[in-house]
Design an enzyme around this catalytic site. Structure first.
Site, mmCIF file in Angstrom:
data_model
loop_
_atom_site.group_PDB
_atom_site.id
_atom_site.type_symbol
_atom_site.label_atom_id
_atom_site.label_comp_id
_atom_site.label_asym_id
_atom_site.label_seq_id
_atom_site.Cartn_x
_atom_site.Cartn_y
_atom_site.Cartn_z
ATOM 1 N N ARG A 100 0.418 -1.101 0.209
ATOM 2 C CA ARG A 100 0.015 0.016 -0.109
ATOM 3 C C ARG A 100 0.823 1.369 0.020
ATOM 4 O O ARG A 100 0.353 2.115 0.796
ATOM 5 C CB ARG A 100 -1.149 0.078 1.178
ATOM 6 C CG ARG A 100 -1.763 -1.359 1.281
ATOM 7 C CD ARG A 100 -2.994 -0.844 2.260
ATOM 8 N NE ARG A 100 -4.479 -1.706 1.769
ATOM 9 C CZ ARG A 100 -3.855 -3.339 2.494
ATOM 10 N NH1 ARG A 100 -3.169 -3.401 3.540
ATOM 11 N NH2 ARG A 100 -5.345 -3.822 2.659
ATOM 12 N N LYS A 131 4.127 11.307 -11.410
ATOM 13 C CA LYS A 131 3.089 10.589 -12.047
ATOM 14 C C LYS A 131 3.671 9.037 -12.306
ATOM 15 O O LYS A 131 5.357 9.159 -12.968
ATOM 16 C CB LYS A 131 2.770 10.956 -13.429
ATOM 17 C CG LYS A 131 2.363 12.044 -13.637
ATOM 18 C CD LYS A 131 0.805 12.862 -15.002
ATOM 19 C CE LYS A 131 0.270 13.892 -15.056
ATOM 20 N NZ LYS A 131 -0.100 14.377 -16.183
ATOM 21 N N GLU A 134 10.855 17.866 -24.460
ATOM 22 C CA GLU A 134 10.182 18.355 -23.579
ATOM 23 C C GLU A 134 10.791 19.672 -22.873
ATOM 24 O O GLU A 134 10.260 20.591 -22.620
ATOM 25 C CB GLU A 134 10.523 16.686 -22.782
ATOM 26 C CG GLU A 134 9.490 16.093 -22.700
ATOM 27 C CD GLU A 134 8.791 15.986 -22.362
ATOM 28 O OE1 GLU A 134 8.256 17.206 -21.720
ATOM 29 O OE2 GLU A 134 7.889 15.056 -22.890
ATOM 30 N N LYS A 190 8.144 22.651 -14.290
ATOM 31 C CA LYS A 190 7.077 21.376 -13.885
ATOM 32 C C LYS A 190 7.204 22.212 -12.346
ATOM 33 O O LYS A 190 5.900 21.482 -11.901
ATOM 34 C CB LYS A 190 7.968 20.134 -14.340
ATOM 35 C CG LYS A 190 6.875 19.159 -14.235
ATOM 36 C CD LYS A 190 7.752 18.158 -14.550
ATOM 37 C CE LYS A 190 6.388 17.153 -14.675
ATOM 38 N NZ LYS A 190 6.539 15.717 -15.296
ATOM 39 N N GLU A 222 -3.593 17.275 -11.666
ATOM 40 C CA GLU A 222 -3.852 17.740 -12.228
ATOM 41 C C GLU A 222 -5.808 18.080 -11.756
ATOM 42 O O GLU A 222 -6.530 16.964 -12.609
ATOM 43 C CB GLU A 222 -4.574 16.879 -14.006
ATOM 44 C CG GLU A 222 -3.842 17.313 -14.955
ATOM 45 C CD GLU A 222 -3.550 16.702 -16.511
ATOM 46 O OE1 GLU A 222 -4.347 15.424 -16.639
ATOM 47 O OE2 GLU A 222 -2.641 15.847 -15.885
ATOM 48 N N ARG A 241 -2.123 21.729 -14.414
ATOM 49 C CA ARG A 241 -0.722 20.668 -14.508
ATOM 50 C C ARG A 241 -1.243 19.962 -15.970
ATOM 51 O O ARG A 241 -0.360 19.707 -16.785
ATOM 52 C CB ARG A 241 -1.548 19.796 -13.452
ATOM 53 C CG ARG A 241 -0.013 18.874 -13.806
ATOM 54 C CD ARG A 241 0.316 17.899 -12.711
ATOM 55 N NE ARG A 241 1.885 17.028 -13.213
ATOM 56 C CZ ARG A 241 1.885 15.776 -12.117
ATOM 57 N NH1 ARG A 241 1.577 16.027 -11.410
ATOM 58 N NH2 ARG A 241 3.237 15.198 -12.585
ATOM 59 N N ASN A 279 0.255 18.973 -20.636
ATOM 60 C CA ASN A 279 0.459 17.913 -21.884
ATOM 61 C C ASN A 279 0.264 18.300 -23.415
ATOM 62 O O ASN A 279 0.373 18.155 -24.280
ATOM 63 C CB ASN A 279 -1.101 17.416 -21.798
ATOM 64 C CG ASN A 279 -1.106 15.922 -20.607
ATOM 65 O OD1 ASN A 279 -0.064 15.772 -20.342
ATOM 66 N ND2 ASN A 279 -1.985 16.409 -19.536
ATOM 67 N N HIS A 286 0.561 16.294 -26.229
ATOM 68 C CA HIS A 286 0.989 15.167 -25.731
ATOM 69 C C HIS A 286 -0.425 14.153 -26.125
ATOM 70 O O HIS A 286 -0.280 13.118 -26.860
ATOM 71 C CB HIS A 286 0.841 14.396 -24.341
ATOM 72 C CG HIS A 286 1.871 14.897 -23.908
ATOM 73 N ND1 HIS A 286 2.998 16.381 -23.574
ATOM 74 C CD2 HIS A 286 3.230 13.996 -23.438
ATOM 75 C CE1 HIS A 286 3.920 15.788 -22.576
ATOM 76 N NE2 HIS A 286 3.890 14.672 -22.893
ATOM 77 N N HIS A 323 0.449 10.903 -28.708
ATOM 78 C CA HIS A 323 0.495 9.978 -28.099
ATOM 79 C C HIS A 323 -0.527 9.297 -29.417
ATOM 80 O O HIS A 323 -0.523 8.000 -29.583
ATOM 81 C CB HIS A 323 -0.942 9.803 -26.698
ATOM 82 C CG HIS A 323 0.163 10.268 -25.503
ATOM 83 N ND1 HIS A 323 -0.323 10.369 -24.303
ATOM 84 C CD2 HIS A 323 1.162 10.444 -25.873
ATOM 85 C CE1 HIS A 323 0.365 10.622 -23.474
ATOM 86 N NE2 HIS A 323 1.509 9.908 -24.166
ATOM 87 N N HIS A 353 8.922 8.561 -27.259
ATOM 88 C CA HIS A 353 8.231 9.586 -27.065
ATOM 89 C C HIS A 353 8.591 11.040 -27.331
ATOM 90 O O HIS A 353 7.770 11.781 -27.567
ATOM 91 C CB HIS A 353 7.732 9.087 -25.429
ATOM 92 C CG HIS A 353 7.212 9.818 -24.836
ATOM 93 N ND1 HIS A 353 5.630 9.893 -24.734
ATOM 94 C CD2 HIS A 353 7.102 10.891 -23.798
ATOM 95 C CE1 HIS A 353 5.195 10.637 -23.804
ATOM 96 N NE2 HIS A 353 6.241 11.838 -23.183
#
Length: 369
Positions: free
Chosen positions: A121, A143, A185, A227, A237, A242, A246, A249, A253, A267
């Site tokens: 956990r 993330k 980036e 960031k 987000e 935030r 993206n 992206h 993606h 990527h």
């Protein structure tokens, strides 16, 4: 060495940027390495360069490094990959108060961080990013995720690291293509929120990519600072702030999905193409000028990154590419907000975009000479 705090209530941590951090790993981590055994997840490419130096540093301080070396690439970020990591950590008798070390690029950081988030956990973990992309982006912000057949990073959790050590020495072993992919980036931070930094990238990006250590520290530090500010304002987000990270992206993606999340399109290369498309689509909608859109495209092309999707030779039309976007994590009540530009250095969320129009736009881009 630059030290950038990520200011989160109860979970604040530091990102340290400089040279020699891996060689000084025990001192940098201090009490986070509370036991003799130190579990480290990496991949075969990174291990070839950094397993011995990291092991020597730990052994000299009285620690016993324990290694899980995975195959490199996105193929590790699967349910099977997660099972392998968690089973290994359990066999290593990792406790909730321990810290797992992620030594590698974004794939290793994402996978190890997600494993840490679910193991017993929630265990701690330390990010040792060895790629430019991981140093400026994926290692910061918490993330973590794996990929599924439905898309990239759709199964994951927000789980902040306890420490990030961005050792610039690691960039000396990075292939040039990977350096350029990470640089996408870097440009992103200027494009979405800092026009002066975008201009700095236009002027000094080539020097940074060529190995200028001063330029590299400036690029990584400025990116992490940007960031960290955004993550502190909108960790999960929920406000839309935030989501601006993206930029590029959503388009990117879709291109990654169409190319099978393979080495055919890294990527960072997908993000670079995505930013060009976002800029041109912003111009199509009248938010920025065509000249500004082409300035973004030129900055990306000048760094050696792909800037035209026609060059990919995709066997797909705009409708097929737009269909990939239906799995985007930003989907909300059946609509997909797009990160677009009101100016270079000023991104915003446009919640009134038709995917049919995006498909038509992509058909035009696929035909661009």
């Amino acid at each position: 060495m630059a030290v950038i705090p990520v200011a989160l209530a109860g979970r604040a941590y530091e990102v340290r940027v400089g040279s020699g951090l891996l060689a000084d790993l025990p001192a940098q981590c201090g009490p986070l390495l509370r036991k003799e055994r130190v579990p480290i997840v990496t991949d075969a490419n990174v291990a070839r360069h950094w397993q011995e130096p990291v092991a020597q540093a730990l052994l000299a301080a009285g620690h016993e490094p324990r290694w899980l070396v995975l195959d490199p690439g996105e193929g590790a970020k699967t349910w099977q990959g997660l099972e392998r990591v968690t089973d290994w950590l359990l066999a290593e008798e990792v406790e909730r108060g321990d810290h797992i070390v992620a030594l590698g690029g974004g794939v290793i950081g994402d996978l190890t961080g997600f494993a840490a988030s679910v193991l017993k956990r929630g265990c701690g973990f330390i990010q040792l990013p060895t790629t430019l992309l991981a140093q400026v982006d994926s290692s910061v912000g918490g993330k973590t995720a794996i990929n599924t057949a439905a898309g990239k990073n759709l199964i994951g959790a927000f789980h902040q690291p306890a420490l990030v050590l961005a050792d610039l020495d690691a960039l000396t072993t990075l292939p040039k293509r990977e350096m350029r992919a990470g640089y996408a980036e870097v440009i992103k931070y200027g494009t979405l929120g800092d026009a002066e930094f975008f201009a700095w990238c236009e002027e000094h990006g080539a020097e940074m990519l060529a190995g200028d250590r001063v330029r590299q520290e400036r690029a990584v530090t400025a990116s992490v600072e940007a960031k960290a500010r955004i993550v502190a304002e909108d960790e999960r987000e929920t406000t839309g702030k935030r989501a601006l990270l993206n930029l590029g992206h959503t388009f990117g993606h879709a291109l990654e999905a169409e190319t099978g999340f393979s080495d055919r399109l890294l990527h960072g290369e997908a993000v670079a193409l995505g930013m060009v498309l976002a800029a041109r689509y912003s111009a199509r909608r009248g938010y920025i000028s065509d000249a500004d859109a082409e300035r973004v495209a030129s900055a990306i092309a000048a760094s050696g990154l792909p800037s035209e999707i026609a060059a990919l030779g995709l066997d797909a039309d705009g409708k097929a590419l737009a269909a990939h976007m239906l799995h985007d994590k930003k989907m909300d009540a059946g609509t997909l907000p797009f990160v677009l530009l009101a100016a270079i250095g000023q991104a915003f969320l446009d919640k009134d975009v038709s995917l049919d129009d995006v498909a038509r736009f992509l058909d035009e881009e696929l035909q661009r000479a």
